[in-house]
Scaffold this motif. Structure first.
Motif, PDB file in Angstrom:
ATOM      1  N   MET B   1      -9.979  -5.369  -5.265  1.00 51.18           N
ATOM      2  CA  MET B   1      -8.817  -5.918  -5.978  1.00 51.18           C
ATOM      3  C   MET B   1      -7.577  -5.034  -5.766  1.00 51.18           C
ATOM      4  N   ILE B   2      -7.742  -3.718  -6.069  1.00 51.46           N
ATOM      5  CA  ILE B   2      -6.622  -2.792  -5.872  1.00 51.46           C
ATOM      6  C   ILE B   2      -6.293  -2.714  -4.389  1.00 51.46           C
ATOM      7  N   GLY B   3      -7.368  -2.730  -3.571  1.00 47.23           N
ATOM      8  CA  GLY B   3      -7.175  -2.705  -2.115  1.00 47.23           C
ATOM      9  C   GLY B   3      -6.319  -3.883  -1.675  1.00 47.23           C
ATOM     10  N   ASN B   4      -6.587  -5.061  -2.244  1.00 45.74           N
ATOM     11  CA  ASN B   4      -5.813  -6.250  -1.870  1.00 45.74           C
ATOM     12  C   ASN B   4      -4.354  -6.124  -2.297  1.00 45.74           C
ATOM     13  N   LEU B   5      -4.149  -5.565  -3.493  1.00 42.21           N
ATOM     14  CA  LEU B   5      -2.767  -5.407  -3.969  1.00 42.21           C
ATOM     15  C   LEU B   5      -2.000  -4.436  -3.079  1.00 42.21           C
ATOM     16  N   LEU B   6      -2.665  -3.329  -2.752  1.00 39.28           N
ATOM     17  CA  LEU B   6      -2.003  -2.346  -1.889  1.00 39.28           C
ATOM     18  C   LEU B   6      -1.707  -2.951  -0.525  1.00 39.28           C
ATOM     19  N   PHE B   7      -2.670  -3.722  -0.030  1.00 39.24           N
ATOM     20  CA  PHE B   7      -2.457  -4.328   1.278  1.00 39.24           C
ATOM     21  C   PHE B   7      -1.279  -5.300   1.248  1.00 39.24           C
ATOM     22  N   ARG B   8      -1.189  -6.063   0.182  1.00 38.96           N
ATOM     23  CA  ARG B   8      -0.070  -7.015   0.097  1.00 38.96           C
ATOM     24  C   ARG B   8       1.260  -6.284   0.016  1.00 38.96           C
ATOM     25  N   ALA B   9       1.255  -5.133  -0.672  1.00 37.66           N
ATOM     26  CA  ALA B   9       2.488  -4.330  -0.742  1.00 37.66           C
ATOM     27  C   ALA B   9       2.842  -3.815   0.649  1.00 37.66           C
ATOM     28  N   PHE B  10       1.827  -3.358   1.363  1.00 38.04           N
ATOM     29  CA  PHE B  10       2.052  -2.866   2.731  1.00 38.04           C
ATOM     30  C   PHE B  10       2.609  -3.996   3.614  1.00 38.04           C
TER      31      PHE B  10
END
Ligand code: SF4
Ligand code: SF4
Lengths: 122, 355
Positions: B1-10
């Motif tokens: 979940m956090i990984g997905n959020l960080l990826f979307r920010a990237f």
């Protein structure tokens, strides 16, 4: 935005995010400079010889690629030699002040980060 | 979940910055094979003339040197690039301008002498297509003997440590049962990476059922890649960038799905049009033409549909719960009126019921 991008790019953990290839494309060519290597010039006893001009040539085409002079530790840093990809390079070494040493031509057939070349006494 | 959020920010940062670092040049549409799946309908004697080197280099030079990142790679594609005799000259000029370059080839004209010439011109990346074991490859490529030549080319390239090299395979009904055989062959040769993709249902490929995988076969393919990434053979197996894969994300390739078209990828097409990957609908998505526009200016000021994909919220994508991660799949999956995505990898996986 640009600074975040640059920061991320510098972080090795995020490197994977920046490498990609399109379906019909090639991998990216990630070689930093084309290639970098150190030429170490020594005498027969292994002692450094300073101030030797090192000229790198593409042995196949004869193109001059790079010329540098060894420092006090007998080192010359070759920063850009794209034809090194063919690993067929000719090094011409010419002592600038050590008149005791003979000039030398040598051909390198393998890639290596550090190449040691020995000059002979006259 | 956090990984997905960080990826979307990237992904957001990358899209806003949109650094151009991967440029296709469709340098010819001539080709010496007649592939069943080719989207571009190339022929030995194409109706389109090869673009002169000076025209492409002129366009490349609109990109200021200081805007060229370290890994900027120009990818020569076709048609078959080696149908041109002047590829080494092209490469030299690209290198002189401070860019790396690579080439996608079918391998038919890739000899030891040619490889030497290209390496001397600074070629750093290469991709060769292999679409099955002998009978399947020759069937797919429309020429007997094309497999043997491709394998010879693969052997040459794999032995060359300077190259960032991989082999690509388009998986279809004919070759899906040969994946182990191809894998063993590539490991034996010492190919560093094998990249697998599936066929886009466009062009000649659209009406050929032998070219398309059933949903369950697609999941079998994901499982094949997953398993072969777990053991440490000489050849790394990976799936292409072509679409969002739901539960197979980060399992069958290193990075999460991200269509870089128009974000980092541009192309100069055979007629000078400026687009992104060459398999994208060029009539619909081209952004300009090097004969009338400045390539770098077009890159900076246009490409809006590539960088804001909200237009893809239509058809099955409209209320899709995966849209934020998928953004309507790769740009090459949108053709014509663009009212429906032509391929949804996520649904194939979900539909198959195979856990
Ligand atoms: S329906 Fe559209 S947005 Fe959803 S996963 Fe499929 S292609 Fe992506
Ligand atoms: S358009 Fe397709 S091939 Fe190009 S980057 Fe996007 S997904 Fe990959």
């Amino acid at each position: 935005m640009k600074w975040i991008h640059n920061l991320l790019k510098c972080c090795s953990f995020s490197a994977v995010l920046f490498t990609f290839q399109a379906c019909y494309g090639t991998p990216e060519d990630m070689l930093e400079a084309d290639a970098t290597c150190t030429i170490h010039v020594v005498d027969a006893s292994g002692k450094d010889i300073p101030n030797v001009e090192v000229l790198v040539k593409n042995n196949a085409s004869g193109d001059k690629l790079y010329a540098d002079t060894t420092n006090g530790a007998g080192m010359a840093f070759i920063k850009e030699y794209m034809a090194c990809s063919v690993v067929n390079l000719k090094f011409e070494l010419r002592p600038l002040e050590n008149a005791d040493f003979q000039p030398k031509d040598t051909v390198i057939m393998g890639l290596s980060e550090q190449i040691t070349i020995t000059l002979d006494h006259k | 979940m956090i990984g997905n959020l960080l990826f979307r920010a990237f992904r957001k940062v990358e899209t806003n910055v949109h650094e151009l670092n991967y440029l296709f040049w469709e340098c010819t549409t001539r080709c010496n094979l007649h592939c069943r799946h080719c989207g571009s309908d190339c022929k030995e004697a194409s109706g389109e003339r090869d673009m002169p080197i000076a025209d492409f280099i002129g366009a490349l030079k609109t990109i200021p040197r200081k805007a060229i990142p370290k890994n900027f790679t120009v990818v020569l594609t076709g048609g078959e690039p080696l149908m041109r005799r002047d590829i080494a000259e092209v490469g030299r000029q690209i290198r002189e301008y401070g860019c790396h370059w690579g080439m996608v080839t079918n391998g038919q004209l890739y000899t030891a002498e040619r490889q030497d010439e290209l390496l001397r011109a600074g070629m750093g990346a290469l991709t060769i297509s292999l679409d099955g074991l002998e009978a399947s490859h020759d069937w797919m490529r429309g020429r007997t003997g094309s497999y043997n030549r491709a394998v010879e080319a693969i052997r040459l390239a794999a032995a060359q440590p300077r190259l960032y090299f991989d082999v690509v395979t388009c998986v279809n009904q004919r070759n899906i049962n040969e994946l182990d055989g191809i894998y063993n062959l590539l490991c034996e040769i010492g190919v560093p990476q094998w990249r697998i993709f599936t066929i886009i249902p466009i062009g000649r490929a659209k009406d050929d059922p032998k070219l398309h995988l059933a949903d369950s076969q697609f999941v079998d393919l994901m499982e094949f890649i997953k398993q072969h990434r777990q053991h440490s053979g000489r050849t790394k197996v990976t799936f292409s960038c072509e679409g969002y894969l739901g539960r197979y994300e980060r399992v069958v390739r290193d990075a999460p799905y991200f269509c870089h078209a128009g974000v980092n990828i541009a192309s100069v097409l055979i007629d000078g049009r400026i687009c992104a990957c060459p398999n994208i609908d060029r009539d619909r998505f081209s952004q300009g033409n090097i004969y009338t526009d400045n390539l770098y200016q077009v890159w900076n000021e246009r490409f809006e549909p590539f960088r804001n994909r909200n237009w893809a919220r239509t058809g099955i994508c409209k209320n899709c719960k995966a849209f934020n991660l998928c953004l309507g799949n790769g740009m090459h999956n949108w053709h014509g009126a663009c009212d429906e995505v032509i391929n949804c990898h996520y649904r194939k996986i979900e539909n198959s019921g195979n856990q």
